[in-house]
Scaffold this active site. Structure first.
Site, mmCIF file in Angstrom:
data_model
loop_
_atom_site.group_PDB
_atom_site.id
_atom_site.type_symbol
_atom_site.label_atom_id
_atom_site.label_comp_id
_atom_site.label_asym_id
_atom_site.label_seq_id
_atom_site.Cartn_x
_atom_site.Cartn_y
_atom_site.Cartn_z
ATOM 1 N N PHE A 13 74.936 9.202 -24.262
ATOM 2 C CA PHE A 13 76.153 9.970 -24.015
ATOM 3 C C PHE A 13 75.718 11.348 -23.540
ATOM 4 C CE2 PHE A 13 79.472 12.995 -25.053
ATOM 5 C CZ PHE A 13 80.576 12.397 -24.464
ATOM 6 N N LYS A 34 77.092 23.216 -27.264
ATOM 7 C CA LYS A 34 77.739 23.141 -28.570
ATOM 8 C C LYS A 34 77.396 24.333 -29.474
ATOM 9 C CE LYS A 34 78.674 18.214 -28.444
ATOM 10 N NZ LYS A 34 80.062 18.390 -27.997
ATOM 11 N N ASP A 57 68.062 16.040 -23.504
ATOM 12 C CA ASP A 57 69.445 16.452 -23.720
ATOM 13 C C ASP A 57 69.612 16.746 -25.208
ATOM 14 O OD1 ASP A 57 72.139 16.720 -24.160
ATOM 15 O OD2 ASP A 57 72.730 14.903 -23.107
#
Length: 528
Positions: A142, A256, A227
């Site tokens: 993802f 984030k 990532d």
């Protein structure tokens, strides 16, 4: 709880039935004033907890000065932010102290930036022909929700209906080093993967996978891109998850937690030979690296620079691991995967779905979110103290026991209904039926007398000792009333009473007694 149905919103989410109105630290309150422990922390965007006062102060100070200039002009916080990223994160990449930074806004933008950079590097530096560069990605990934990034996914919900997708990506099984090696050819410019797959349910690869990736990519002159939008900035007990395997990627994608849960902030950090190919006009963002984002990002990096949050995640992660492994041993969980203060737990489908568990947790005062059908992801703020952690895990245990009781009761009811139907079909209904049965019994007795004269077992097709008479068979037919009563008794034994609401005052008092005010103040969102 307030109704969460909003007619003007497109149905892109299926939220749990709670409407949050206020938050602080590890706790949130809904519109009715009910308090909950946050065990999701914004998919790791709230690693420092809600409204950490150091982050809030940095934002408020910057709000009074300047918030946006666009990248048409420099501002006084931009280079400071970039240098701080190099000091905290760049030194953990192959770029070292010479690392470059590309500031963006969201995690997806950071990954898209990395994709653009390695493709252009492959063309300009490696000599890969135009439009032929390929990137190897992992199944179960993802990386974001842009059309390019959902094209990398193998999740039908995220992918189906959004094509056509960008070419140039090869997907291999996550954790399979041989598959990565087999996918490499002269057009391969990068391997792009999450060190730990968060959305897939906190999937941790074999210990030799990332070291093997580093060796393979270095030998083939391929960029290794990590990532770390979810796994980075303290979640795994280290600043970057790659540190767990002593691996330095060439590029790191961050997001984030870099914005402290206050404003979207993301960045790509790493090797100057790769990021240096992005020259004026080739890439940019109006809001990327804006003054407000830089101020908050600097404050977040300052919090990480002490190492306290990483240490807290590592220590609390041990407690989390022990408690979840105990639930697996008891059969309340099918599997639990933990790394730092991060866990993916799988339910036995017979006990329910991840959504059902999240709803059970919500009823008892804990917020979590399902990742896949039978999987729930747990990622509390790194500032959580042990009494809060233990309380949430107690509630998790209670919720699992309750789910097991509910499903056991449901299964017992189904058995009772089936037995009742079978009994009703087998029971005599009329006097005529009774007379017929009596005649049949007499005929059966005569047949039994004839059979008894024969040698035991001869031409009977079964052991005479196993043959049952008509009366024995009748005794074995379950009575509908008895079956129903047995099912009700079973359901009563498995039923779990609802857990009493936890008084937040008790948590505060317990926390102070167990942890001490000094430890709480070090990482508390109220700390300046």
């Amino acid at each position: 709880m307030a109704d969460t149905t909003h007619g003007a919103l497109a149905p892109t989410y299926h939220p749990l039935p709670i409407t949050i109105a206020r938050a602080h630290g590890t706790h949130v309150w809904d519109t009715d004033g009910n308090e909950f422990l946050d065990f999701l922390s914004g998919y790791s965007a709230l690693n420092f907890g809600h409204l950490h006062q150091g982050l809030v102060a940095a934002a408020m100070t910057q709000l009074r000065q300047v918030t946006l200039t666009s990248r048409a002009f420099d501002h006084d916080r931009l280079e400071e932010f970039a240098q701080r990223l190099v000091e905290v994160v760049g030194v953990l990449t192959t770029g070292g102290e010479d690392s470059l930074v590309v500031p963006m806004n969201t995690g997806a933008e950071a990954v898209e930036t990395a994709v653009k950079a390695v493709r252009k590097w492959g063309h300009d530096v490696r000599g890969v022909p135009e439009d032929e560069a390929t990137i190897i990605v992992a199944a179960g990934n993802f990386h974001g929700r842009t059309t390019t990034l959902v094209g990398l996914s193998d999740n039908p919900t995220a992918r189906d209906g959004f094509g056509p997708f960008a070419p140039g990506f090869r997907r291999v099984p996550f954790g399979d080093l041989d598959a990565v090696a087999a996918a490499v050819d002269d057009t391969t410019v990068a391997v792009l993967m999450e060190p730990v797959q968060g959305e897939a349910g906190v999937v941790v690869p074999p210990d030799d996978f990332w070291p093997g990736l580093r060796e393979l990519t270095a030998k083939q002159d391929i960029a290794l891109v990590a990532d770390e939008v979810q796994s980075g900035l303290g979640r795994t007990g280290t600043t970057l998850a790659c540190e767990l395997w002593d691996v330095q990627p060439d590029l790191v994608c961050l997001g984030k937690a870099l914005g402290g849960g206050i404003i979207p902030v993301s960045a790509v950090v790493g090797k100057p030979e790769i990021l240096g190919v992005l020259t004026p006009g080739t890439h940019g963002s109006t809001f990327g690296g804006n003054p407000l984002a830089c101020a908050v990002g600097i404050a977040a990096l300052d919090l990480l620079s002490t190492g306290q949050y990483q240490a807290r995640a590592a220590a609390s992660g041990k407690v989390l691991t022990e408690r979840l492994e105990a639930l697996v041993e008891r059969g309340l969980l099918a599997e639990a995967r933990t790394i730092g203060l991060w866990a993916g737990i799988d339910l036995d489908p017979a006990l329910g779905t991840g959504r059902e568990l999240c709803e059970a947790l919500l009823e008892r005062g804990v917020l979590a979110k399902d990742a896949r059908t039978e999987t729930v992801r747990l990622s509390p703020p790194l500032s959580i103290v042990q009494p809060e952690l233990e309380m949430a895990l107690d509630i998790l245990e209670e919720s699992l026991v309750a789910l097991r009781g509910e499903h056991s009761a449901a299964a017992a009811n189904e058995m009772a209904n089936a037995a009742a139907e079978e009994s009703a079909d087998a029971a005599p209904a009329t006097a005529a039926d009774t007379a017929t049965d009596t005649a049949a019994d007499e005929a059966a007795d005569d047949a039994t007398d004839d059979i008894s004269a024969e040698e035991p077992g001869e031409d009977l097709g079964e052991d005479p000792g196993e043959a049952a008479g008509a009366d024995d068979v009748a005794d074995q037919v379950p009575d509908a009333t008895d079956a129903t009563a047995q099912a009700e008794d079973a359901a009563a034994e498995t039923e779990t009473p609802a857990s009493p609401a936890v008084d937040p005052a008790d948590v505060v008092e317990d926390r102070a007694a167990t942890e001490g005010n000094d430890e709480r103040s070090e990482l508390s969102p109220t700390a300046g």
